[in-house]
Design a protein around this motif. Sequence first.
Motif, PDB file in Angstrom:
ATOM      1  N   ARG A 251       0.840  -1.204   0.000  1.00  0.00           N
ATOM      2  CA  ARG A 251       0.000   0.000   0.000  1.00  0.00           C
ATOM      3  C   ARG A 251       0.875   1.253   0.000  1.00  0.00           C
ATOM      4  O   ARG A 251       1.906   1.290   0.662  1.00  0.00           O
ATOM      5  CB  ARG A 251      -0.933   0.006   1.202  1.00  0.00           C
TER       6      ARG A 251
ATOM      7  N   GLN B 244       1.150   5.709   0.322  1.00  0.00           N
ATOM      8  CA  GLN B 244       0.817   6.679   1.363  1.00  0.00           C
ATOM      9  C   GLN B 244      -0.643   7.113   1.335  1.00  0.00           C
ATOM     10  O   GLN B 244      -1.132   7.707   2.282  1.00  0.00           O
ATOM     11  CB  GLN B 244       1.739   7.909   1.306  1.00  0.00           C
TER      12      GLN B 244
ATOM     13  N   ASN C 263       9.597  -0.014   5.811  1.00  0.00           N
ATOM     14  CA  ASN C 263       8.594  -0.717   6.612  1.00  0.00           C
ATOM     15  C   ASN C 263       7.675   0.202   7.413  1.00  0.00           C
ATOM     16  O   ASN C 263       6.841  -0.279   8.173  1.00  0.00           O
ATOM     17  CB  ASN C 263       9.259  -1.741   7.534  1.00  0.00           C
TER      18      ASN C 263
ATOM     19  N   ASP D 280       4.502   2.576   8.363  1.00  0.00           N
ATOM     20  CA  ASP D 280       3.105   2.385   7.989  1.00  0.00           C
ATOM     21  C   ASP D 280       2.637   3.485   7.025  1.00  0.00           C
ATOM     22  O   ASP D 280       3.347   4.462   6.770  1.00  0.00           O
ATOM     23  CB  ASP D 280       2.210   2.280   9.228  1.00  0.00           C
ATOM     24  N   VAL D 281       1.451   3.280   6.497  1.00  0.00           N
ATOM     25  CA  VAL D 281       0.876   4.186   5.505  1.00  0.00           C
ATOM     26  C   VAL D 281       0.791   5.614   6.046  1.00  0.00           C
ATOM     27  O   VAL D 281       1.125   6.578   5.348  1.00  0.00           O
ATOM     28  CB  VAL D 281      -0.517   3.665   5.061  1.00  0.00           C
ATOM     29  N   GLU D 282       0.370   5.765   7.286  1.00  0.00           N
ATOM     30  CA  GLU D 282       0.222   7.102   7.877  1.00  0.00           C
ATOM     31  C   GLU D 282       1.570   7.813   7.992  1.00  0.00           C
ATOM     32  O   GLU D 282       1.679   9.016   7.711  1.00  0.00           O
ATOM     33  CB  GLU D 282      -0.460   7.006   9.238  1.00  0.00           C
ATOM     34  N   SER D 283       2.610   7.105   8.391  1.00  0.00           N
ATOM     35  CA  SER D 283       3.944   7.697   8.471  1.00  0.00           C
ATOM     36  C   SER D 283       4.388   8.178   7.089  1.00  0.00           C
ATOM     37  O   SER D 283       4.921   9.287   6.940  1.00  0.00           O
ATOM     38  CB  SER D 283       4.941   6.680   9.025  1.00  0.00           C
ATOM     39  N   HIS D 284       4.163   7.344   6.082  1.00  0.00           N
ATOM     40  CA  HIS D 284       4.515   7.729   4.706  1.00  0.00           C
ATOM     41  C   HIS D 284       3.721   8.953   4.252  1.00  0.00           C
ATOM     42  O   HIS D 284       4.253   9.833   3.586  1.00  0.00           O
ATOM     43  CB  HIS D 284       4.268   6.573   3.747  1.00  0.00           C
TER      44      HIS D 284
ATOM     45  N   SER E 295       4.490   1.038   1.861  1.00  0.00           N
ATOM     46  CA  SER E 295       4.653   0.461   3.192  1.00  0.00           C
ATOM     47  C   SER E 295       4.916  -1.033   3.065  1.00  0.00           C
ATOM     48  O   SER E 295       4.125  -1.765   2.474  1.00  0.00           O
ATOM     49  CB  SER E 295       3.379   0.717   4.005  1.00  0.00           C
TER      50      SER E 295
ATOM     51  N   PRO F 176       5.361  -3.759   5.552  1.00  0.00           N
ATOM     52  CA  PRO F 176       5.375  -4.309   6.910  1.00  0.00           C
ATOM     53  C   PRO F 176       6.146  -5.628   6.961  1.00  0.00           C
ATOM     54  O   PRO F 176       5.987  -6.475   6.099  1.00  0.00           O
ATOM     55  CB  PRO F 176       3.895  -4.515   7.243  1.00  0.00           C
TER      56      PRO F 176
END
Length: 153
Positions: free
Chosen positions: A17, A19, A74, A76-80, A95, A97
């Motif tokens: 996935r 961002q 690695n 997560d989507v929110e960090s990206h 992302s 994981p």
Amino acid sequence: MSKTLEIGDKVPFFVLRDQDGKNFNSETDLRGKTTVVYFYPKDESAVCTKEACAFRDSYQEFTDAGIQVVGINNADVESHRRFAEKNRLPFKLLSDPGNKVIKQFGVKNALFLTGRETFIIDDKGIVVYKFRDFFKGAAHAKEVLQFLSPVNQ
């Protein structure tokens, strides 16, 4: 850890996935396009931010040449999403994981962090170039552009 992908190797299948929470499928999203895939250890770290911003600053050169840029780690989507917004990154950050894809590519760890390595994938999904330098994040975009310059064709 898997064997490191070498020039001439086919990229393994993966779905990650971005961002925006949208799926990126290696079979469909790499087909028919040259793609720069760069692996980096951490959103917001100094070297990783320099690397991402170097790709951002050269992004027009890549798009003018019909090349897409994709960053993977690695986080997560929110960090990206936050990292991309803060640094105005116009390309996809995927992302990964559990570092499944970084392991499929065989990117080596450096110290206690995941590695930093950049691959150019041709329109058939084959690795045509790779560059590894953990401490010189900003050099990755420059090295890729130098490889892609007409002098090297």
